[in-house]
Design an enzyme around this catalytic site. Sequence first.
Site, PDB file in Angstrom:
ATOM      1  N   LEU A  47       0.806  -1.220   0.000  1.00 37.07           N
ATOM      2  CA  LEU A  47       0.000   0.000   0.000  1.00 37.07           C
ATOM      3  C   LEU A  47       0.840   1.272   0.000  1.00 37.07           C
ATOM      4  O   LEU A  47       0.321   2.357   0.217  1.00 37.07           O
ATOM      5  CB  LEU A  47      -0.964  -0.007   1.193  1.00 37.07           C
ATOM      6  CG  LEU A  47      -2.023  -1.112   1.143  1.00 37.07           C
ATOM      7  CD1 LEU A  47      -2.875  -1.101   2.391  1.00 37.07           C
ATOM      8  CD2 LEU A  47      -2.894  -0.959  -0.098  1.00 37.07           C
ATOM      9  N   SER A  48       2.154   1.136  -0.221  1.00 35.29           N
ATOM     10  CA  SER A  48       2.984   2.333  -0.361  1.00 35.29           C
ATOM     11  C   SER A  48       3.653   2.292  -1.729  1.00 35.29           C
ATOM     12  O   SER A  48       3.743   1.244  -2.354  1.00 35.29           O
ATOM     13  CB  SER A  48       4.050   2.392   0.741  1.00 35.29           C
ATOM     14  OG  SER A  48       5.124   1.535   0.439  1.00 35.29           O
ATOM     15  N   GLY A  49       4.114   3.428  -2.171  1.00 35.60           N
ATOM     16  CA  GLY A  49       4.738   3.517  -3.486  1.00 35.60           C
ATOM     17  C   GLY A  49       6.244   3.402  -3.460  1.00 35.60           C
ATOM     18  O   GLY A  49       6.906   3.754  -4.435  1.00 35.60           O
ATOM     19  N   SER A  50       6.817   2.903  -2.363  1.00 40.00           N
ATOM     20  CA  SER A  50       8.277   2.891  -2.237  1.00 40.00           C
ATOM     21  C   SER A  50       8.962   1.959  -3.236  1.00 40.00           C
ATOM     22  O   SER A  50      10.121   2.158  -3.552  1.00 40.00           O
ATOM     23  CB  SER A  50       8.690   2.505  -0.814  1.00 40.00           C
ATOM     24  OG  SER A  50       8.342   1.168  -0.541  1.00 40.00           O
ATOM     25  N   THR A  57       1.760   0.341  -6.310  1.00 45.17           N
ATOM     26  CA  THR A  57       0.935   0.579  -5.129  1.00 45.17           C
ATOM     27  C   THR A  57      -0.415  -0.098  -5.321  1.00 45.17           C
ATOM     28  O   THR A  57      -1.001  -0.031  -6.388  1.00 45.17           O
ATOM     29  CB  THR A  57       0.722   2.089  -4.929  1.00 45.17           C
ATOM     30  OG1 THR A  57       1.990   2.723  -4.846  1.00 45.17           O
ATOM     31  CG2 THR A  57      -0.075   2.378  -3.673  1.00 45.17           C
TER      32      THR A  57
END
Length: 194
Positions: A47-50, A57
């Site tokens: 759920l993060s764009g890292s 994501t």
Amino acid sequence: MRIRKWVGNALTFLMAVAFFTVAGSVVLSKVSGSEPNFYGYQLKTVLSGSMEPSIPTGSVAAIKPGGDMTRFHVGDVITFRSNDNKLITHRIVEVTRNEQSGQVLYRTKGDNNGAADSEPVNPANVTGVYTGFNVPYVGYVLSFAGTKTGNVALLIIPGLLLFLYALVSLWKAIAGLEEKKPDTNKSQPDAKVS
């Protein structure tokens, strides 16, 4: 035409089997309190764009758990527990080994992050390695399903749809019976006598 219908039915059947197998596996693992898994692979919601663009994501990523957690090299993508007990999936950018103790530590970085993570990762905190397989957008659905609103929606909406489908089917069946019923008000033609 007949072959196309058969192929379509076969594909629909295979997709339904695959869906129910994956869904059943996830539900069983949730009920038992363990991580969602599918044939030995853990399914993690991102759920993060890292890690974009490698892992978009909102996708679900397949993680292979187990094995020797000191076996990883620069470039491998691992999932590990951070100091605040959060699961993180990042790429290894450096592997160091303490000369005296032989302890291996990993320096990690998200592909989309500007700098490496501040804390090195101890192999004891590694839960698995990313397999390179992910399904985009499914993570949003699974994340929503984990909420109270999601649980209610996933129970009520399918139930309501099934109820409406039953009503429509019943209405069509009654309409079909009324069409077949002979009209008793019409006069019947006289039978010919020879």
